[in-house]
Design an enzyme around this catalytic site. Structure first.
Site, PDB file in Angstrom:
ATOM      1  N   HIS A  88      41.799  34.172  46.235  1.00  0.00           N
ATOM      2  CA  HIS A  88      40.710  35.037  45.760  1.00  0.00           C
ATOM      3  C   HIS A  88      40.170  34.565  44.414  1.00  0.00           C
ATOM      4  O   HIS A  88      38.960  34.498  44.197  1.00  0.00           O
ATOM      5  CB  HIS A  88      41.212  36.483  45.666  1.00  0.00           C
ATOM      6  CG  HIS A  88      40.206  37.391  45.041  1.00  0.00           C
ATOM      7  ND1 HIS A  88      40.324  37.848  43.756  1.00  0.00           N
ATOM      8  CD2 HIS A  88      39.030  37.897  45.519  1.00  0.00           C
ATOM      9  CE1 HIS A  88      39.282  38.612  43.462  1.00  0.00           C
ATOM     10  NE2 HIS A  88      38.484  38.657  44.518  1.00  0.00           N
ATOM     11  N   GLU A  91      37.986  31.692  44.976  1.00  0.00           N
ATOM     12  CA  GLU A  91      36.658  32.093  45.483  1.00  0.00           C
ATOM     13  C   GLU A  91      35.717  32.327  44.290  1.00  0.00           C
ATOM     14  O   GLU A  91      34.553  31.917  44.305  1.00  0.00           O
ATOM     15  CB  GLU A  91      36.814  33.353  46.338  1.00  0.00           C
ATOM     16  CG  GLU A  91      35.526  33.999  46.770  1.00  0.00           C
ATOM     17  CD  GLU A  91      35.656  35.513  46.809  1.00  0.00           C
ATOM     18  OE1 GLU A  91      36.607  36.029  47.407  1.00  0.00           O
ATOM     19  OE2 GLU A  91      34.794  36.178  46.198  1.00  0.00           O
ATOM     20  N   HIS A  92      36.224  32.965  43.255  1.00  0.00           N
ATOM     21  CA  HIS A  92      35.395  33.182  42.050  1.00  0.00           C
ATOM     22  C   HIS A  92      35.049  31.859  41.376  1.00  0.00           C
ATOM     23  O   HIS A  92      33.923  31.647  40.941  1.00  0.00           O
ATOM     24  CB  HIS A  92      36.162  34.054  41.055  1.00  0.00           C
ATOM     25  CG  HIS A  92      36.127  35.523  41.379  1.00  0.00           C
ATOM     26  ND1 HIS A  92      35.612  36.460  40.519  1.00  0.00           N
ATOM     27  CD2 HIS A  92      36.546  36.210  42.470  1.00  0.00           C
ATOM     28  CE1 HIS A  92      35.715  37.667  41.062  1.00  0.00           C
ATOM     29  NE2 HIS A  92      36.289  37.537  42.245  1.00  0.00           N
TER      30      HIS A  92
END
Lengths: 472, 443
Positions: A88, A91-92
Site C-alpha cells: 500500500h 502504491e502511494h
C-alpha cells in the site's frame, strides 16, 4: 465469396499485429490469445507481450473516454511480518519521481490531460487506474510505462509519504470504529495466513520502512510478467497496441519469487473477543471462514449472503431493523479473495440494545438457513439484485476496466463476471442449505462484540462553552 | 423566508437522455421544494415524509414494497435536499413497466401509515446517533450549522436528535399534502429508454399526483461568517482532527462564478493543487486536502477540508490561512490558469460520459436555478476566463478575514494550540460532538 464477420475480425487483428510487431522491441512483440464475449454487445481481446505483460482491450465507442488500468499481482498477502503495509505504501510512492520525471510531474501531466487518476491496494493485488478523454491516451501510456520501470525513491519523499499513509491509517482505522474492529476481526480469525494483517499495515511497520525496503519490493514485483494492462473505451486498437508495444516492450521480465503461502489451519473452535470503543451504540461483527473466490461454493455462499442481508427485504434487515428494532444497520460481505477468507457480518445496535442481543437473533436466522430451504422467490430477488449491481458497474469505461482487471488478476478469467451470474442462477435452494451448514458454523467463526467506551463520560453534559476572544 | 401559493403551475417537465450502453433505466421523480419547507422546530419533517412515502406506497407495507423493487432488479431511494424531494433509482430495462407502477404508488398512493411512521422515526433517530461515529460527518454537520446560522441552509435535512423525536404523524400527513403537488413535479429519465416512452411514463405518474403546487418558498441570500471564528467539536480519544474552513462563496448566476471556479481549481480543486502540494505532498500532514465550491439555489460557501493528526492541526490551520491570504493577495499565475483550464476542459468528458450524468446536469439547471445553458456553455465559459478575471474573482469573493474554522478533535489535547494559532480570532466556541443529545437531556 464474402468472408464471415468472425473471419474478417481475425484477419484484421492478424494484420494489425503484423504491423505492430514489425518494429517492436523484442519484449514488446504481441501475441493474440483470445477474443471473449463481454455481455451482449462487447468483446474483449486478450493479448500478451513477449516480456509477459498481459493486455486486455475492449473497444467501446459509447463515450469519448478511455480507462487505462494497470493491475499488479501483488498485495498485502505478499508481505512479511514486520514489513506489513509495504504494497500500500508503494502504491502511494508510485506517484512520485521517476528517472525522466521530477516529483509531482506525473500527476501534473495527467491532470493537464484531463485524467482522473487513482489507485488501490488489497489483499491480493494493487491497481492503478486512469480515466482519460479519448485524445489523451497517448499521453498516459508513456507516463504509466515510465513509472512502472524507472521509479526513483529518495528519503525525503519516502518520509513524507509514510506520514501521509500514517494519517490515512488514523483516518481509516485509529479514529474509525468500523475500521478498527474490522482489523481486529481479521487479526483474530487468521493465525497463519498473510490475510491476518491489514492492507494498510501496522503503524509501527509503516513508520519503519526504508528506501531499501521499497526498492527491493519494486524490483521484485513491478515487472511486466507480474502485471495486466486493461484498456477500455473509445480506442483504435492498432494505436493502442503499437504504443504499448513500444513503451512496455523494453522492460525485461523479472524472476518472480515463489510465493510463500502459509495456509490457514482449520479453525475448530469459536474465537470471541469484546472490545470497548468510543462509539454511541454497540456493534456485532462476525467472521465465518469462507471459501476462496474461485471455489465452487463461492457463488452459493455469496447468494446466501444476499438473501440474509442484501437490501431491506433481506431476512436479517427485516428481523433486526424493522421487526425487533434492535439494529440500525446490517451488512454482509464474502471476501472476494484468491485464498479462503471470511464471510463477514456486521450489525450496528440501536441505543439501549446490546451486541449480545443482536447475536442471539443472528444465530436464530443462521439456524433457519441451515435447517430450512430458502424459497425460490427469495433467491430470485437476490439474483435480480446481483444482476442490477453488475450492470450498474459496467456503465462507465472505468467500471468495465475494473471488472476485467479484477477477474483477470484474481481468477485469470477476465470476463467471468457474467459467468458468475450464470453460476448463481444455477444455484439451488439445496446448495444454499449445504453451504450454510458447511460454512456458517460456530466453530469456524470469530465474534467481536463492540461495547461503548466509558471515556464518553469525559464530556460533562452541557459542557459547551462560547466565548469571545480578544483579537490577537 | 416567505411562502406564497403558486397560481397556475406549469405542466411537469420531462428530461430524457437515451443511451443503449447497458440495459438500465434511471428515473428521478423530483418535487422542487425540499427541506426548506420544514416548519419551525420540526427539522427533518420533509425527509421523514419522503421516506414514509417510499415505505407505504400503494398501501403496501415497507417489506412488500422492498420485495417488489428487489424482484424487479431495481433500486429506489429518496433524496431530500434543501431544495428538492427526489425519488430516484434504477431498474433493469426489461422491468420498466413494473418499476413505473411502483414509483407511481410511492409518489401518489402512499398510505403514510402511522405504524410505519413510528418505526421510521425510531430508525431515523438511530441513524442520527450512528452518524456521530463518523468524525467527518460530524464536522460537516456543524460546519453547515455554524456557517449558515439561522438561515434555512443551516438546518440539517435529516433533522436532529432533538427535533426528530418531536415529529408527529399528523404533521407528516399534512406535509405530504402540501409538498407533493403536480405543479412542483419534474421528471428525469436516462438510459435504455426513448423520449416517447419517457413521456408516456411521466404522464402516467403525473396523472395521479394531486394538482396544484406547494408553497413557493423565498429564500434570502445567506449572510456568511464575519470575522474569524473557531468552533471546536469536542470528541474524546481522537488521534486525528477533521478540519473544515469556510468563507463566502458564490452562485453560478454571479458573473464571476466560472472565474472563481477556475481559480479554485488551482487553489484546491485537484491532486496537484496548491493546497494538496503544500499540505500533503510537501509535509505529509493530511491524506486529503481540497477546497470546494458547491451550488444550491442561493450562494454556498467555499469550503476547505483537511484531516491532520492532532499534533499537526494547529500548524495545518496556520498554513491554510497563509495559503488563502496568498491566493487572495497575489492571485494565480498565467501558467496555473492555462493548466487549470486544460484540466477542466479535458476532464469535462467524465461529467457527461453516461446518460445519467447528462440528465443530472439538466436536472441541476432547473433545481438550482442555474443560468440557462449553464452546463452546455460550461466549456466555452471556462475557456474564456482571463487571468485578470480569475484573480479579480478571488480578491472580491474570498475573504480570509472572515473565516469559519470547524475542528473535530479532543479539545483538551489541541484546543489551546488552535486558539493561539489563528490570528485575529474573534470568537471561540466548544461544542460536545453529541451536543444535541445533551441539550435534550437538559430540557
Amino acid at each position: 465469396m464474402p468472408q464471415s464477420p468472425e473471419l474478417d475480425a481475425d484477419f484484421t487483428r492478424e494484420s494489425l499485429l503484423e504491423q505492430v510487431n514489425l518494429d517492436a522491441p523484442e519484449g514488446g512483440k504481441i501475441k493474440f490469445l483470445e477474443c471473449l464475449p463481454f455481455g451482449k454487445a462487447l468483446t474483449v481481446d486478450r493479448y500478451q507481450l513477449a516480456n509477459g505483460l498481459m493486455l486486455l482491450l475492449i473497444e467501446d465507442h459509447e463515450a469519448p473516454v478511455v480507462a487505462y488500468h494497470t493491475w499488479f499481482n501483488v498485495g498485502s498477502r505478499h508481505e512479511q511480518v514486520g514489513k506489513t503495509g509495504l504494497s500500500h505504501l508503494f502504491e502511494h510512492l508510485m506517484f512520485n519521481e521517476s528517472e525522466n520525471l521530477p516529483a509531482g510531474e506525473f500527476d501534473r501531466k495527467m491532470e493537464e490531460a484531463g485524467a482522473e487518476v487513482n489507485a488501490s491496494t488489497w489483499l491480493d493485488w494493487t491497481q492503478y487506474s486512469s480515466s482519460l478523454p479519448k485524445g489523451q491516451l497517448l499521453t498516459a501510456i508513456p507516463l504509466e510505462a515510465e513509472r512502472m520501470a524507472h521509479l526513483v525513491l529518495k528519503p525525503p519523499q519516502l518520509n513524507s509519504e509514510k506520514e501521509v499513509v500514517a494519517n490515512e491509517r488514523r483516518f481509516r482505522v485509529e479514529d474509525d470504529v468500523d475500521g478498527a474492529v474490522n482489523e481486529l476481526l481479521w487479526a483474530t480469525a487468521f493465525t497463519e495466513h498473510a490475510y491476518r494483517w491489514p492492507t494498510i499495515g501496522w503503524m509501527a511497520d509503516i513508520e519503519g520502512f526504508t528506501t531499501e525496503d521499497c526498492l527491493g519490493f519494486y524490483r521484485t514485483y513491478y515487472a511486466p510478467n507480474n502485471a495486466t494492462l486493461v484498456v477500455a473505451g473509445d480506442i483504435e486498437p492498432i494505436v493502442v497496441l503499437r504504443a504499448i508495444s513500444q513503451n512496455y516492450g523494453p522492460m525485461p521480465r523479472a524472476v518472480l519469487p515463489l510465493e510463500d503461502v502459509r495456509p490457514e489451519p482449520p479453525q475448530t473452535s469459536e474465537r470471541r473477543i469484546s472490545v470497548e470503543k468510543p462509539t454511541q451504540t454497540e456493534k456485532l461483527v462476525l467472521g465465518y471462514k469462507s471459501p476462496a473466490f474461485g471455489d465452487f461454493d463461492y457463488p452459493a455462499l455469496s447468494l446466501l449472503g444476499e438473501v440474509l442481508a442484501g437490501g431491506r427485504a433481506s431476512r436479517l434487515y427485516r428481523r433486526l431493523v424493522r421487526e425487533l428494532e434492535l439494529a440500525s444497520e446490517v451488512r454482509i460481505s464474502v471476501g472476494p479473495f484468491r485464498d479462503p477468507s471470511l464471510f463477514e457480518l456486521y450489525v450496528s445496535a440501536r441505543e439501549g440494545h446490546t451486541a449480545e442481543e443482536l447475536l442471539a437473533v443472528v444465530e436464530e436466522e443462521l439456524l433457519r438457513v441451515r435447517e430450512q430451504p430458502v424459497a425460490q422467490e427469495e433467491m430470485d430477488r437476490a439474483l435480480a439484485r446481483n444482476e442490477l449491481s453488475l450492470l450498474a458497474s459496467l456503465e462507465t469505461a472505468d467500471g468495465k476496466a475494473s471488472t476485467l482487471g479484477f477477474y483477470e488478476t484474481v481468477l485469470g478469467q477476465p470476463t467471468s463476471a457474467f459467468e458468475r451470474l450464470a453460476m448463481e442462477r444455477k444455484v439451488s435452494s439445496s446448495d444454499l442449505r449445504r453451504v450454510a451448514r458447511r460454512y456458517l458454523v460456530d466453530t469456524q467463526r470469530t465474534v467481536v462484540l463492540v461495547v461503548k467506551d466509558d471515556d464518553d463520560d469525559d464530556l460533562e453534559p452541557n459542557s459547551s462553552s462560547d466565548s469571545d476572544v480578544e483579537a490577537a | 423566508m416567505n411562502q406564497t401559493l403558486q397560481a397556475n403551475p406549469p405542466e411537469p417537465r420531462v428530461l430524457v437522455e437515451t443511451s443503449r450502453a447497458v440495459p438500465l433505466v434511471t428515473l428521478s421523480v423530483t418535487f422542487t421544494q425540499g427541506s426548506v419547507l420544514d416548519p419551525e422546530g420540526l427539522l427533518g419533517l420533509t425527509r421523514l415524509t419522503g421516506r414514509l412515502m417510499r415505505r407505504t406506497g400503494g398501501g403496501l407495507s415497507a417489506d412488500q414494497i422492498d420485495t417488489r423493487i428487489d424482484t424487479l432488479g431495481a433500486s429506489l431511494g429518496v433524496d431530500v435536499t434543501h431544495s428538492a424531494i427526489s425519488f430516484q433509482g434504477t431498474c433493469i430495462s426489461r422491468s420498466i413497466e413494473g418499476y413505473v407502477d411502483v414509483v407511481k404508488d410511492v409518489v401518489a398512493k402512499a398510505s403514510l401509515s402511522e405504524h410505519e411512521f413510528n418505526k421510521l422515526k425510531s430508525e431515523s433517530q438511530a441513524e442520527l446517533l450512528s452518524m456521530l461515529d463518523s468524525d467527518q460527518s460530524v464536522a460537516r454537520h456543524w460546519f453547515r450549522r455554524e456557517m449558515f446560522a439561522d438561515h434555512p441552509y443551516g438546518r440539517p435535512t435529516g433533522g436532529t436528535l432533538v427535533s426528530v423525536p418531536k415529529l408527529q404523524h399528523g404533521a407528516a400527513v399534512e406535509h405530504a399534502k402540501r409538498t407533493i403537488r403536480r405543479g412542483n413535479l419534474l421528471f428525469a429519465f436516462a438510459g435504455d429508454i426513448n423520449p416517447e416512452q419517457a413521456q408516456r411514463f411521466a404522464a402516467d405518474i403525473a396523472a395521479v399526483v394531486p394538482s396544484g403546487a406547494s408553497p413557493e418558498v423565498e429564500i434570502d441570500e445567506p449572510r456568511f461568517v464575519s470575522g474569524r471564528q473557531l468552533v471546536v467539536v469536542d470528541k474524546p480519544d481522537r488521534t486525528q482532527t477533521q478540519i473544515l474552513i469556510g468563507t463566502r462563496g458564490s452562485h453560478p448566476k454571479d458573473a464571476d462564478h466560472t472565474a472563481l471556479h477556475v481559480a479554485n481549481t488551482v487553489f484546491g480543486g485537484t491532486f496537484t493543487s496548491r493546497l494538496m502540494h503544500e499540505v500533503r505532498s510537501k509535509r505529509g500532514w493530511s491524506y486529503g486536502a481540497s477546497s470546494h465550491l458547491a451550488y444550491d439555489r442561493r450562494r454556498q460557501p467555499l469550503s476547505i477540508l483537511t484531516f491532520p493528526k492532532a499534533e499537526d492541526a494547529a500548524p495545518c490551520i496556520e498554513l491554510q490561512i497563509q495559503l488563502l491570504e496568498q491566493w487572495c493577495e497575489a492571485g494565480i499565475t498565467q501558467t496555473e490558469l492555462d493548466w487549470a483550464k486544460n484540466y477542466l476542459i479535458r476532464s469535462h468528458a467524465f461529467s457527461v460520459d453516461t446518460a445519467s450524468k447528462r440528465v443530472s446536469q439538466k436536472l441541476d439547471e432547473v433545481l438550482y436555478d442555474l443560468p440557462k445553458g449553464y452546463h452546455e456553455e460550461y466549456l466555452a465559459n471556462v475557456q474564456a476566463v482571463t487571468l485578470e478575471q480569475a484573480n479579480q474573482a478571488v480578491a472580491e469573493r474570498i475573504s480570509p478575514k472572515d473565516l469559519l474554522i470547524v475542528v473535530v478533535c479532543t479539545e483538551k489535547l489541541v484546543g489551546a494550540q488552535l486558539q493561539a494559532i489563528v490570528p485575529n480570532l474573534e470568537h471561540y466556541k466548544v461544542i460536545p460532538f453529541n451536543g444535541e443529545v445533551q441539550t435534550e437531556t437538559k430540557t
